[in-house]
Design a protein around this motif. Structure first.
Motif, PDB file in Angstrom:
ATOM      1  N   ASP A  28       0.728  -1.056   0.150  1.00 18.77           N
ATOM      2  CA  ASP A  28       0.134   0.079  -0.082  1.00 18.77           C
ATOM      3  C   ASP A  28       0.741   1.287  -0.134  1.00 18.77           C
ATOM      4  O   ASP A  28       1.008   1.929   0.915  1.00 18.77           O
ATOM      5  CB  ASP A  28      -0.961  -0.041   1.444  1.00 18.77           C
ATOM      6  CG  ASP A  28      -2.091   1.044   1.120  1.00 18.77           C
ATOM      7  OD1 ASP A  28      -2.054   1.609   0.081  1.00 18.77           O
ATOM      8  OD2 ASP A  28      -2.454   1.383   2.439  1.00 18.77           O
ATOM      9  N   LYS A  29       1.639   1.418  -1.204  1.00 23.18           N
ATOM     10  CA  LYS A  29       2.533   2.566  -1.128  1.00 23.18           C
ATOM     11  C   LYS A  29       2.082   3.559  -2.622  1.00 23.18           C
ATOM     12  O   LYS A  29       1.967   2.832  -3.477  1.00 23.18           O
ATOM     13  CB  LYS A  29       3.858   2.028  -1.355  1.00 23.18           C
ATOM     14  CG  LYS A  29       4.438   1.116   0.013  1.00 23.18           C
ATOM     15  CD  LYS A  29       5.595   0.245  -0.286  1.00 23.18           C
ATOM     16  CE  LYS A  29       5.504  -0.851  -1.106  1.00 23.18           C
ATOM     17  NZ  LYS A  29       4.928  -1.879  -0.423  1.00 23.18           N
ATOM     18  N   THR A  30       2.304   4.687  -2.389  1.00 24.43           N
ATOM     19  CA  THR A  30       2.264   5.612  -3.648  1.00 24.43           C
ATOM     20  C   THR A  30       3.465   5.445  -4.599  1.00 24.43           C
ATOM     21  O   THR A  30       3.232   5.041  -5.868  1.00 24.43           O
ATOM     22  CB  THR A  30       1.847   7.087  -3.250  1.00 24.43           C
ATOM     23  OG1 THR A  30       0.876   7.127  -2.284  1.00 24.43           O
ATOM     24  CG2 THR A  30       1.682   7.941  -4.481  1.00 24.43           C
ATOM     25  N   ILE A  31       4.539   5.307  -4.018  1.00 25.52           N
ATOM     26  CA  ILE A  31       5.630   5.260  -4.764  1.00 25.52           C
ATOM     27  C   ILE A  31       6.710   4.406  -3.912  1.00 25.52           C
ATOM     28  O   ILE A  31       7.122   4.558  -2.699  1.00 25.52           O
ATOM     29  CB  ILE A  31       6.396   6.666  -4.871  1.00 25.52           C
ATOM     30  CG1 ILE A  31       5.461   7.692  -5.845  1.00 25.52           C
ATOM     31  CG2 ILE A  31       7.875   6.291  -5.753  1.00 25.52           C
ATOM     32  CD1 ILE A  31       6.063   9.379  -5.703  1.00 25.52           C
ATOM     33  N   ALA A  32       7.172   3.464  -4.560  1.00 23.93           N
ATOM     34  CA  ALA A  32       8.146   2.356  -4.270  1.00 23.93           C
ATOM     35  C   ALA A  32       9.265   2.367  -4.951  1.00 23.93           C
ATOM     36  O   ALA A  32       9.138   2.081  -6.348  1.00 23.93           O
ATOM     37  CB  ALA A  32       7.582   1.038  -4.113  1.00 23.93           C
ATOM     38  N   LEU A  33      10.409   2.556  -4.640  1.00 26.80           N
ATOM     39  CA  LEU A  33      11.609   2.447  -5.252  1.00 26.80           C
ATOM     40  C   LEU A  33      12.693   1.340  -4.727  1.00 26.80           C
ATOM     41  O   LEU A  33      12.633   1.404  -3.153  1.00 26.80           O
ATOM     42  CB  LEU A  33      12.369   3.654  -5.244  1.00 26.80           C
ATOM     43  CG  LEU A  33      11.562   4.817  -5.914  1.00 26.80           C
ATOM     44  CD1 LEU A  33      12.345   6.039  -5.636  1.00 26.80           C
ATOM     45  CD2 LEU A  33      11.373   4.778  -7.330  1.00 26.80           C
ATOM     46  N   LYS A  34      13.288   0.421  -5.435  1.00 30.10           N
ATOM     47  CA  LYS A  34      14.211  -0.515  -4.731  1.00 30.10           C
ATOM     48  C   LYS A  34      15.451  -0.628  -5.566  1.00 30.10           C
ATOM     49  O   LYS A  34      14.994  -1.015  -6.645  1.00 30.10           O
ATOM     50  CB  LYS A  34      13.419  -1.933  -4.573  1.00 30.10           C
ATOM     51  CG  LYS A  34      14.269  -2.796  -3.818  1.00 30.10           C
ATOM     52  CD  LYS A  34      13.452  -4.141  -3.402  1.00 30.10           C
ATOM     53  CE  LYS A  34      14.254  -5.163  -2.561  1.00 30.10           C
ATOM     54  NZ  LYS A  34      13.407  -6.339  -2.217  1.00 30.10           N
ATOM     55  N   ASN A  35      16.538  -0.527  -5.110  1.00 26.05           N
ATOM     56  CA  ASN A  35      17.633  -0.766  -5.639  1.00 26.05           C
ATOM     57  C   ASN A  35      17.982   0.127  -7.091  1.00 26.05           C
ATOM     58  O   ASN A  35      18.095  -0.395  -8.154  1.00 26.05           O
ATOM     59  CB  ASN A  35      17.959  -2.480  -6.018  1.00 26.05           C
ATOM     60  CG  ASN A  35      18.179  -3.200  -5.015  1.00 26.05           C
ATOM     61  OD1 ASN A  35      18.739  -3.035  -4.041  1.00 26.05           O
ATOM     62  ND2 ASN A  35      17.705  -4.459  -4.915  1.00 26.05           N
ATOM     63  N   CYS A  36      17.666   1.367  -6.767  1.00 22.86           N
ATOM     64  CA  CYS A  36      17.527   2.170  -7.929  1.00 22.86           C
ATOM     65  C   CYS A  36      18.970   3.438  -7.606  1.00 22.86           C
ATOM     66  O   CYS A  36      19.490   3.338  -6.412  1.00 22.86           O
ATOM     67  CB  CYS A  36      16.392   3.182  -7.955  1.00 22.86           C
ATOM     68  SG  CYS A  36      14.975   2.280  -8.013  1.00 22.86           S
ATOM     69  N   ARG A  37      18.999   4.247  -8.458  1.00 18.03           N
ATOM     70  CA  ARG A  37      20.224   5.122  -8.330  1.00 18.03           C
ATOM     71  C   ARG A  37      19.852   6.200  -9.221  1.00 18.03           C
ATOM     72  O   ARG A  37      19.207   6.266 -10.416  1.00 18.03           O
ATOM     73  CB  ARG A  37      21.407   4.593  -8.698  1.00 18.03           C
ATOM     74  CG  ARG A  37      21.627   4.110 -10.010  1.00 18.03           C
ATOM     75  CD  ARG A  37      23.117   3.452 -10.176  1.00 18.03           C
ATOM     76  NE  ARG A  37      23.507   2.864 -11.411  1.00 18.03           N
ATOM     77  CZ  ARG A  37      24.563   2.347 -11.778  1.00 18.03           C
ATOM     78  NH1 ARG A  37      25.705   2.112 -10.806  1.00 18.03           N
ATOM     79  NH2 ARG A  37      24.713   1.701 -13.063  1.00 18.03           N
ATOM     80  N   ASN A  38      20.335   7.534  -8.848  1.00 17.91           N
ATOM     81  CA  ASN A  38      20.139   8.919  -9.423  1.00 17.91           C
ATOM     82  C   ASN A  38      18.653   9.064  -9.561  1.00 17.91           C
ATOM     83  O   ASN A  38      18.378   9.061 -10.895  1.00 17.91           O
ATOM     84  CB  ASN A  38      20.804   8.729 -10.709  1.00 17.91           C
ATOM     85  CG  ASN A  38      22.484   8.320 -10.689  1.00 17.91           C
ATOM     86  OD1 ASN A  38      22.934   8.879  -9.736  1.00 17.91           O
ATOM     87  ND2 ASN A  38      23.241   7.608 -11.700  1.00 17.91           N
ATOM     88  N   VAL A  39      17.915   9.237  -8.612  1.00 22.48           N
ATOM     89  CA  VAL A  39      16.515   9.471  -8.681  1.00 22.48           C
ATOM     90  C   VAL A  39      16.232  11.112  -8.308  1.00 22.48           C
ATOM     91  O   VAL A  39      16.799  11.599  -7.310  1.00 22.48           O
ATOM     92  CB  VAL A  39      15.754   8.548  -7.895  1.00 22.48           C
ATOM     93  CG1 VAL A  39      14.369   8.737  -7.923  1.00 22.48           C
ATOM     94  CG2 VAL A  39      16.031   7.144  -8.400  1.00 22.48           C
ATOM     95  N   LEU A  40      15.442  11.429  -8.775  1.00 23.27           N
ATOM     96  CA  LEU A  40      14.992  13.069  -8.618  1.00 23.27           C
ATOM     97  C   LEU A  40      13.529  13.080  -8.430  1.00 23.27           C
ATOM     98  O   LEU A  40      12.829  12.734  -9.578  1.00 23.27           O
ATOM     99  CB  LEU A  40      15.383  14.021  -9.581  1.00 23.27           C
ATOM    100  CG  LEU A  40      14.831  15.582  -9.566  1.00 23.27           C
ATOM    101  CD1 LEU A  40      15.212  16.222  -8.264  1.00 23.27           C
ATOM    102  CD2 LEU A  40      15.223  16.220 -10.758  1.00 23.27           C
ATOM    103  N   LEU A  41      12.857  13.346  -7.310  1.00 22.42           N
ATOM    104  CA  LEU A  41      11.331  13.689  -7.060  1.00 22.42           C
ATOM    105  C   LEU A  41      11.143  15.239  -6.672  1.00 22.42           C
ATOM    106  O   LEU A  41      11.823  15.577  -5.510  1.00 22.42           O
ATOM    107  CB  LEU A  41      10.975  12.650  -6.018  1.00 22.42           C
ATOM    108  CG  LEU A  41      11.122  11.119  -6.103  1.00 22.42           C
ATOM    109  CD1 LEU A  41      10.856  10.483  -4.888  1.00 22.42           C
ATOM    110  CD2 LEU A  41      10.539  10.646  -7.360  1.00 22.42           C
ATOM    111  N   ARG A  42      10.302  15.689  -7.565  1.00 19.68           N
ATOM    112  CA  ARG A  42      10.353  17.222  -7.198  1.00 19.68           C
ATOM    113  C   ARG A  42       9.046  17.573  -7.637  1.00 19.68           C
ATOM    114  O   ARG A  42       8.500  17.230  -8.671  1.00 19.68           O
ATOM    115  CB  ARG A  42      11.465  17.950  -7.875  1.00 19.68           C
ATOM    116  CG  ARG A  42      11.249  19.294  -7.888  1.00 19.68           C
ATOM    117  CD  ARG A  42      12.633  20.071  -8.640  1.00 19.68           C
ATOM    118  NE  ARG A  42      13.872  20.027  -7.885  1.00 19.68           N
ATOM    119  CZ  ARG A  42      14.956  20.081  -8.570  1.00 19.68           C
ATOM    120  NH1 ARG A  42      15.394  20.370  -9.864  1.00 19.68           N
ATOM    121  NH2 ARG A  42      16.201  19.932  -7.687  1.00 19.68           N
TER     122      ARG A  42
END
Length: 230
Positions: free
Chosen positions: A1-15
């Motif tokens: 139950d998550k709006t945004i889920a990131l796993k094992n990522c790199r170089n991410v911009l949320l703005r």
């Protein structure tokens, strides 16, 4: 139950976006490196930002209303199948609150709960998930409004060290304005030694309107909290 889920990522911009009722986590980032979160407005029923086992993270200019859970919560769980520290994190220029009706911050009406939810949350907290530890964390220039205070917790065998907290204003804190806990819940693989909590610098803190408990620094017999300057 998550709006945004990131796993094992790199170089991410949320703005520059908004989240209303983000579920259990508006954002759950696990094992993410080089993560920038800037100018988000999160008006939610549970956690705002959960930063788990991540490195090189910048969280700036965010507004988070989360009356029933934590606003910004770095963790270091065992979710990756091995312990990994959350490290090199800066949290700055953020507003965290636990006093407003869900949706009213997003629409700009800022409707206050009357009375406030029991056990109001909304704070910035390191832990309690703490298998991998926390290193090199800075929290600065933030405002807390009718919520719990700052919490530093390592209870699963990890090291929590090199933390700087400065220029924080709190109003109506519902628990300890500053809470540090070295514990032994030891959730995770068996055989882990008890962790450490040390090298913490806290300065320029203003807190008013708190009515429940003082600040708390708590270790264990034989496992003291070390090198804290307030």
């Amino acid at each position: 139950d998550k709006t945004i889920a990131l796993k094992n990522c790199r170089n991410v911009l949320l703005r520059d976006f908004k989240v209303l009722q983000g579920g259990w986590f508006a954002l759950l980032a696990t094992g993410v490196d080089n993560l920038t979160i800037d100018n988000l407005l999160i008006d939610t029923n549970r956690d705002g930002l959960d930063i788990d086992c991540c490195r090189n993270v910048r969280i700036t200019r965010c507004t988070i209303n989360s009356p029933w859970d934590d606003a910004i919560c770095p963790k270091s769980s065992y979710a990756l199948g091995y312990p990994r520290a959350t490290e090199n994190v800066t949290i700055s220029d953020c507003y965290v609150a636990g006093r407003y009706r869900i949706g009213s911050v997003l629409d700009g009406t800022w409707q206050v709960f009357m009375p406030a939810p029991k056990g109001t949350h909304g704070r910035i907290k390191l832990g309690t998930e703490s298998n991998g530890g926390f290193k090199n964390i800075t929290i600065t220039n933030c405002v807390f409004d009718k919520c719990r205070g700052i919490a530093l917790e390592t209870v699963d065998g990890a090291n929590l060290e090199d933390i700087t907290i400065t220029n924080i204003t709190m109003q109506g804190v519902t628990t300890a304005p500053i809470f540090m806990r070295l514990g032994k819940r030891m959730r995770g693989p068996q055989g882990r030694p008890i962790g450490t909590l040390k090298r913490v610098l806290i300065s320029n803190i203003t807190s008013s309107g708190g009515d429940r408990m003082p600040s708390i620094i708590a270790g264990l017999d034989g496992y003291p909290v070390e090198d804290v300057k307030i």
